[in-house]
Design an enzyme around this catalytic site. Structure first.
Site, PDB file in Angstrom:
ATOM      1  N   GLN A 164      40.405  30.234  71.998  1.00 58.39           N
ATOM      2  CA  GLN A 164      39.007  30.133  72.408  1.00 58.39           C
ATOM      3  C   GLN A 164      38.523  31.456  73.019  1.00 58.39           C
ATOM      4  OE1 GLN A 164      41.106  27.118  73.423  1.00 58.39           O
ATOM      5  NE2 GLN A 164      40.615  26.694  71.304  1.00 58.39           N
ATOM      6  N   LYS A 199      41.465  37.157  67.491  1.00 57.67           N
ATOM      7  CA  LYS A 199      42.683  37.160  68.335  1.00 57.67           C
ATOM      8  C   LYS A 199      43.944  37.053  67.478  1.00 57.67           C
ATOM      9  CE  LYS A 199      41.029  33.548  70.419  1.00 57.67           C
ATOM     10  NZ  LYS A 199      39.665  33.543  69.873  1.00 57.67           N
ATOM     11  N   GLY A 200      43.865  36.218  66.411  1.00 59.41           N
ATOM     12  CA  GLY A 200      45.024  36.037  65.544  1.00 59.41           C
ATOM     13  C   GLY A 200      45.421  37.360  64.902  1.00 59.41           C
ATOM     14  N   ASP A 243      36.890  33.069  68.179  1.00 59.56           N
ATOM     15  CA  ASP A 243      36.852  33.652  66.836  1.00 59.56           C
ATOM     16  C   ASP A 243      36.602  35.161  66.830  1.00 59.56           C
ATOM     17  OD1 ASP A 243      37.218  31.058  65.847  1.00 59.56           O
ATOM     18  OD2 ASP A 243      35.057  30.691  65.779  1.00 59.56           O
ATOM     19  N   ARG A 277      32.636  24.945  59.832  1.00 56.78           N
ATOM     20  CA  ARG A 277      31.205  25.022  60.163  1.00 56.78           C
ATOM     21  C   ARG A 277      30.722  26.469  60.108  1.00 56.78           C
ATOM     22  NH1 ARG A 277      30.999  22.161  65.922  1.00 56.78           N
ATOM     23  NH2 ARG A 277      33.102  23.012  65.995  1.00 56.78           N
ATOM     24  N   THR A 336      38.686  26.278  61.727  1.00 58.80           N
ATOM     25  CA  THR A 336      39.172  24.920  61.964  1.00 58.80           C
ATOM     26  C   THR A 336      38.289  23.869  61.297  1.00 58.80           C
ATOM     27  OG1 THR A 336      40.160  25.623  64.032  1.00 58.80           O
ATOM     28  CG2 THR A 336      39.757  23.270  63.828  1.00 58.80           C
ATOM     29  N   GLY A 385      41.626  28.226  65.645  1.00 62.24           N
ATOM     30  CA  GLY A 385      41.930  28.568  64.257  1.00 62.24           C
ATOM     31  C   GLY A 385      42.100  30.069  64.222  1.00 62.24           C
ATOM     32  N   HIS A 386      43.326  30.517  64.066  1.00 66.61           N
ATOM     33  CA  HIS A 386      43.611  31.960  64.122  1.00 66.61           C
ATOM     34  C   HIS A 386      44.090  32.432  62.753  1.00 66.61           C
ATOM     35  CE1 HIS A 386      44.286  31.716  68.767  1.00 66.61           C
ATOM     36  NE2 HIS A 386      43.105  31.303  68.381  1.00 66.61           N
TER      37      HIS A 386
HETATM   38  P1  GDP Z   1      40.429  34.060  66.219  1.00 64.11           P
HETATM   39  O1  GDP Z   1      40.160  32.613  66.395  1.00 64.11           O
HETATM   40  O2  GDP Z   1      39.963  34.881  67.380  1.00 64.11           O
HETATM   41  O3  GDP Z   1      41.847  34.369  65.850  1.00 64.11           O
HETATM   42  O4  GDP Z   1      39.530  34.513  64.968  1.00 64.11           O
HETATM   43  P2  GDP Z   1      39.382  33.725  63.557  1.00 64.11           P
HETATM   44  O5  GDP Z   1      40.623  33.935  62.774  1.00 64.11           O
HETATM   45  O6  GDP Z   1      38.918  32.342  63.782  1.00 64.11           O
HETATM   46  O7  GDP Z   1      38.154  34.480  62.941  1.00 64.11           O
HETATM   47  C1  GDP Z   1      38.184  35.833  62.669  1.00 64.11           C
HETATM   48  C2  GDP Z   1      37.956  36.028  61.154  1.00 64.11           C
HETATM   49  O8  GDP Z   1      37.658  37.381  60.892  1.00 64.11           O
HETATM   50  C3  GDP Z   1      39.198  35.718  60.325  1.00 64.11           C
HETATM   51  O9  GDP Z   1      38.787  35.250  59.076  1.00 64.11           O
HETATM   52  C4  GDP Z   1      39.858  37.092  60.180  1.00 64.11           C
HETATM   53  O10 GDP Z   1      40.666  37.203  59.014  1.00 64.11           O
HETATM   54  C5  GDP Z   1      38.663  37.986  60.098  1.00 64.11           C
HETATM   55  N1  GDP Z   1      38.841  39.340  60.663  1.00 64.11           N
HETATM   56  C6  GDP Z   1      39.564  39.726  61.726  1.00 64.11           C
HETATM   57  N2  GDP Z   1      39.357  41.051  61.972  1.00 64.11           N
HETATM   58  C7  GDP Z   1      38.501  41.476  61.023  1.00 64.11           C
HETATM   59  C8  GDP Z   1      37.874  42.732  60.752  1.00 64.11           C
HETATM   60  O11 GDP Z   1      38.060  43.725  61.446  1.00 64.11           O
HETATM   61  N3  GDP Z   1      36.998  42.773  59.695  1.00 64.11           N
HETATM   62  C9  GDP Z   1      36.745  41.685  58.914  1.00 64.11           C
HETATM   63  N4  GDP Z   1      35.891  41.829  57.916  1.00 64.11           N
HETATM   64  N5  GDP Z   1      37.316  40.495  59.134  1.00 64.11           N
HETATM   65  C10 GDP Z   1      38.168  40.392  60.185  1.00 64.11           C
HETATM   66  P1  IMO Z   2      39.608  30.063  68.533  1.00 66.40           P
HETATM   67  O1  IMO Z   2      40.915  30.060  69.270  1.00 66.40           O
HETATM   68  C1  IMO Z   2      35.402  28.992  68.475  1.00 66.40           C
HETATM   69  C2  IMO Z   2      34.251  25.338  70.581  1.00 66.40           C
HETATM   70  C3  IMO Z   2      33.745  24.166  69.765  1.00 66.40           C
HETATM   71  C4  IMO Z   2      32.785  23.535  70.748  1.00 66.40           C
HETATM   72  C5  IMO Z   2      33.484  23.730  72.084  1.00 66.40           C
HETATM   73  C6  IMO Z   2      34.266  22.521  72.558  1.00 66.40           C
HETATM   74  O2  IMO Z   2      39.754  29.972  67.060  1.00 66.40           O
HETATM   75  O3  IMO Z   2      38.760  31.193  68.983  1.00 66.40           O
HETATM   76  P2  IMO Z   2      36.570  21.433  71.796  1.00 66.40           P
HETATM   77  O4  IMO Z   2      37.000  20.890  70.474  1.00 66.40           O
HETATM   78  O5  IMO Z   2      37.419  22.549  72.307  1.00 66.40           O
HETATM   79  O6  IMO Z   2      36.373  20.366  72.834  1.00 66.40           O
HETATM   80  O7  IMO Z   2      35.100  22.025  71.528  1.00 66.40           O
HETATM   81  O8  IMO Z   2      34.361  24.830  71.911  1.00 66.40           O
HETATM   82  N1  IMO Z   2      35.573  25.854  70.206  1.00 66.40           N
HETATM   83  C7  IMO Z   2      35.768  27.017  69.558  1.00 66.40           C
HETATM   84  N2  IMO Z   2      34.880  27.899  69.062  1.00 66.40           N
HETATM   85  N3  IMO Z   2      36.721  29.258  68.402  1.00 66.40           N
HETATM   86  C8  IMO Z   2      37.618  28.399  68.913  1.00 66.40           C
HETATM   87  O9  IMO Z   2      38.934  28.662  68.961  1.00 66.40           O
HETATM   88  C9  IMO Z   2      37.155  27.192  69.503  1.00 66.40           C
HETATM   89  N4  IMO Z   2      37.762  26.123  70.081  1.00 66.40           N
HETATM   90  C10 IMO Z   2      36.780  25.324  70.515  1.00 66.40           C
HETATM   91  O10 IMO Z   2      33.114  24.586  68.584  1.00 66.40           O
HETATM   92  O11 IMO Z   2      31.586  24.276  70.781  1.00 66.40           O
HETATM   93 MG    MG Z   3      39.214  31.025  65.417  1.00 70.19          MG
END
Ligand code: GDP
Ligand code: IMO
Ligand code: MG
Length: 420
Positions: free
Chosen positions: A221, A16-17, A13, A300, A297, A40-41
């Protein structure tokens, strides 16, 4: 042309997305190489929020997208994501490697059953069947995309595997199984027929075009969720570190020249496991609220804390980042002081790298360096527009991790991005 890989440097999180979408503008192909719909990106374009679990985020830029052999694919989720995109009018072309393993309905149940039976030692998985699917792959009890698209092969594989899974679900976990062999075959062969034209030898396509095309590989991840190098057993079942791209695609290591480490300006974690700089206080409240730190995703609430340089230096060692992208700098805006962990006091010792064992983190007390707070408005266009205190923070990070910062993200939108 260089292959570029986007890697989560922390616990996932990191954004990356968003960064993949930003760099996808100049890419010909965007490719996922590990993980599944535990990811979840999020991509935000002109105020529209797009969330991808399985599809590479490059689809938002309408690029050709590929899913490599190292991914585990849930066809029900794929169907849903494709339908959502079509409804939004997005154009895309998708290729899926025949070797990609399929998440079957028993994997989801096994994930749940196992989590429940772990009691106090719960991992906090996403319950998407990821671990059981990778386990079956290693156990050679898996179903691959090449089987899904061939009804006879699928029937043969399900026939061999289903009785084993049923016995475990019912007898070991005491679960009621809401499907039988026939219903699974019927549903999955239909899904296979829908996706058959997407079959594509991703290894071959990538290896034969990477010298001519710009290919972006999107990690899922994060480094400390790596099955070997993360905080085992509180990890995922794949290899999110940069080396994972080679085995996840079927591509030689020397095809990657650019390794972008995505670093959230603080730290978050979903699920259980060590987190030395965690802040369960007013600072934490600020980070959760301002950063909207809720899982993409599972919804939580994410655990939050200060940036951890021992983690980041270890991440640098494991991944070999050639550059860094710092995200969510704006979330720190408004805090009076910003802290960064430079090492830990562990009993009588001081350490400045993340230990290989969770045991090494027991009683670890973070040592912090404090920075003056700063304001980020989200309207800054150039690096020099950033508050000087923010730049001091970034430059300290850059020096300590020993990799150049090339991108700073100051908001979720595609345009809220500064190149340095
Ligand atoms: P990923 O799993 O690495 O792709 O990240 P996620 O999408 O799960 O979580 C990142 C969250 O932060 C998402 O809701 C993005 O829209 C948001 N986000 C990404 N870059 C920024 C930023 O620079 N500032 C803020 N406020 N939100 C951001
Ligand atoms: P992105 O790509 C954050 C965490 C779960 C749990 C552990 C194992 O959005 O960054 P799993 O379902 O993979 O067996 O769970 O890994 N986890 C993540 N945490 N971002 C993710 O993906 C994750 N994918 C799995 O919360 O602790
Ligand atoms: Mg994510």
């Amino acid at each position: 042309m260089p292959g570029t890989v986007v890697i989560g440097s922390q616990f996932g999180d990191e954004g990356k997305g968003k960064v993949t979408d930003f760099y996808a503008e100049n890419a010909n192909l965007v490719v996922r190489f590990q993980g599944g719909n535990n990811a979840g990106h999020t991509v935000v374009v002109d105020g529209e929020v797009l969330k991808f679990h399985l599809l590479p985020s490059g689809v938002a830029q309408e690029k050709r997208i590929l899913i490599g052999a190292g991914v585990v694919l849930d066809p029900r989720v794929l169907k849903k994501e494709l339908e959502e995109l079509r409804a939004k009018g997005k154009k895309f072309e998708l290729g899926i490697d025949p070797r990609t393993h399929i998440i079957m309905p028993w994997h989801n149940l096994l994930d749940e059953g196992r989590e429940e039976s772990r009691g106090k030692t719960k991992i906090g998985t996403t319950k998407r069947g990821i671990g059981p699917c990778y386990a079956d792959k290693a156990e050679r009890l898996g179903i691959r995309f090449e089987d899904l698209v061939d009804k006879n092969r699928l029937a043969e594989r399900i026939g061999a595997i289903f009785p084993v899974k049923l016995a475990i679900l019912e007898k070991v976990y005491g679960l009621k199984v809401p499907f039988d062999e026939d219903s699974v075959l019927k549903e999955y062969s239909k899904l296979g027929a829908e996706f058959a034209q997407m079959l594509c030898d991703v290894s071959l396509e990538v290896c034969t075009t990477i010298d001519k095309k710009e290919i972006l590989f999107e990690g899922a991840q994060g480094t400390f969720l790596d099955n070997d190098f993360g905080t085992y057993p509180f990890v995922t079942s794949s290899h999110p570190i940069s080396g994972g791209v080679s085995i996840g695609i079927g591509m030689p290591l020397n095809k990657i020249q650019r390794i972008i480490g995505i670093v959230k300006a603080y730290t978050t974690r979903v699920g259980f496991g060590p987190f030395p700089t965690e802040q369960e206080n007013e600072i934490g409240k600020h980070l959760v609220e301002k950063g909207n730190e809720f899982g993409t995703t599972t919804g939580r609430k994410r655990r939050v804390g200060w940036l951890d340089l021992p983690m980041m230096k270890t991440s640098m060692r494991l991944n070999g980042f050639t550059e860094l992208a710092i995200t969510k700098l704006d979330v720190l805006s408004g805090l009076e002081k910003v802290k960064v962990c430079t090492g830990y006091d562990v009993g009588s010792k001081k350490i400045d790298l993340f230990p290989y064992s969770n045991k090494g983190l027991e009683n670890a007390k973070p040592i912090y360096r404090e920075f003056n707070g700063f304001k980020v408005t989200g309207k800054e266009k150039k690096y020099s527009d950033l508050d000087k205190n923010a730049r001091a923070y970034l430059e300290f990070i850059e020096k300590e991790i020993a990799a150049p910062i090339k991108l700073v993200s100051i908001g979720p939108g595609r345009e809220e991005t500064i190149l340095k």
